[in-house]
Design an enzyme around this catalytic site. Sequence first.
Site, PDB file in Angstrom:
ATOM      1  N   HIS A   1       0.832  -1.219   0.000  1.00  0.00           N
ATOM      2  CA  HIS A   1       0.000   0.000   0.000  1.00  0.00           C
ATOM      3  C   HIS A   1       0.863   1.263   0.000  1.00  0.00           C
ATOM      4  O   HIS A   1       0.429   2.316   0.475  1.00  0.00           O
ATOM      5  CB  HIS A   1      -0.941   0.018   1.218  1.00  0.00           C
TER       6      HIS A   1
ATOM      7  N   SER B   1      14.110  20.409 -16.113  1.00  0.00           N
ATOM      8  CA  SER B   1      12.891  21.177 -16.350  1.00  0.00           C
ATOM      9  C   SER B   1      13.199  22.358 -17.263  1.00  0.00           C
ATOM     10  O   SER B   1      14.293  22.924 -17.221  1.00  0.00           O
ATOM     11  CB  SER B   1      12.325  21.683 -15.023  1.00  0.00           C
TER      12      SER B   1
ATOM     13  N   LYS C   1      15.618  20.651 -11.235  1.00  0.00           N
ATOM     14  CA  LYS C   1      14.890  19.413 -11.504  1.00  0.00           C
ATOM     15  C   LYS C   1      15.732  18.401 -12.289  1.00  0.00           C
ATOM     16  O   LYS C   1      16.479  18.749 -13.191  1.00  0.00           O
ATOM     17  CB  LYS C   1      13.616  19.716 -12.292  1.00  0.00           C
TER      18      LYS C   1
ATOM     19  N   GLU D   1       9.043   7.459 -16.826  1.00  0.00           N
ATOM     20  CA  GLU D   1       7.695   7.958 -17.073  1.00  0.00           C
ATOM     21  C   GLU D   1       7.204   7.537 -18.459  1.00  0.00           C
ATOM     22  O   GLU D   1       6.030   7.194 -18.652  1.00  0.00           O
ATOM     23  CB  GLU D   1       7.669   9.475 -16.921  1.00  0.00           C
TER      24      GLU D   1
END
Length: 446
Positions: free
Chosen positions: A139, A266, A272, A279
Amino acid sequence: MLTFSESVSFDHRLAPFDIAGSKAHSAMLAHVGLITKAERDAIHAGLDAILADIEAGKFSWSTQLEDVHMNIEQALTKRVPAAAKLHTARSRNDQVATDMRLFFKHACAVLIEKLRGAQRALLAIAERDGDVLVPGYTHLQRAQPVFLAHHLAAYLEMLDRDVERFRVVADHANWCPLGSGAIAGTTLPIDREFTARTLGFVDAKGRPRVTANSMDTVADRDLFIEFATACALAGVHFSRVAEDLIIWSSVEFKFVELPDAFCTGSSLMPQKKNPDSCELLRGKSARLQGNLHTLLTLTKGLPLTYNRDLQEDKPPVFDSFDQTALCTDVLTGTIAGMTVLRDRCAAAVADPALLATDLADYLVDRGVPFREAHHAVGAVVKLAEQRRVPLDRLPVPDVQALHPGFGPDWPAVFDLKRAMARRRGTGMPGPAQVKKQLARWRKRLA
């Protein structure tokens, strides 16, 4: 209508398989006496020359000729007069079925080797950082400690099932359709077993394998769906690995550092480092599932045998192959370049709450029923939370007051080395079992 109905823009990639099928078919025609040996040799020479042109990028594909089969046949006929006899006892229906079965055998072999490469990359990290402990999660909450090698070995198991699925697809593809004709075979004296042997459609003992029903042969698209299923499941596995890596590489976790070559910055925020490869692996998984759904929907309502709808079966299959191959390469590169940040892993796994279940096992060893032990340890956890102290820092008398089963030695449960050593059962993350797992994978992937 030409633009609407052409398929050569995507099925031209079947050319090597189409030419192999035509060579085998012409060899069979010569074998049974429907063409001469000289005609067979001229056809083979012409097909070899066309393949050389295709591989050199010199072949001109025409949409007016509709598909890869007619393009090659027309080009051959211009070069070799005997090519007019090549289509004897053959339809485009069994021709394309043969091409695709050859494609599937090839595609499965390519993907199996790429999956093995991903497994070897995982194994290398597991062996290099095999002693690192990390929290295991259920979880997405900290559950119990595991060796990183054990976690990575879970991925090895997943990918191994993918390998096995592609092996099954390749075996299902290993039946020769040639000779089925358009729907009902031919009245000419062909030798289907000869063609099957020539193209390598044979079993482990070298016996030819030919499809058993001419109607099913040209209508069947199970292979397409099975292949897309194997690709979609592999994509799901890639996505799950990627999700773990995304979480692990976040600042909040920082168990690993992903390689710069597989990340980007980024466009706005200079600090970043985005896990782009992971992804995109998640995103490609959806694409692979979409391809499978396309094939299921395409075939669900078709009457026997061939219908033109089935021309649309190839783009999703080719895309599934291309994307699965690319995803596997990217996954392999991401894992191979990954750095494990040992200090962050050690800090996370130092949480004594990870061994709360071991504390319940401690009570069970002392004769306490598990449900009672579970409740007692829950009370200990609650007390630690109320006092805002680590579980193993509670005073012994206070813990003993919660249940008589707790002896003065209960804090020894929180020794990580001891806790891991006690996980001795098959498939568990104890050091002896992990060592056996890695040895098994070394042998399997050698």
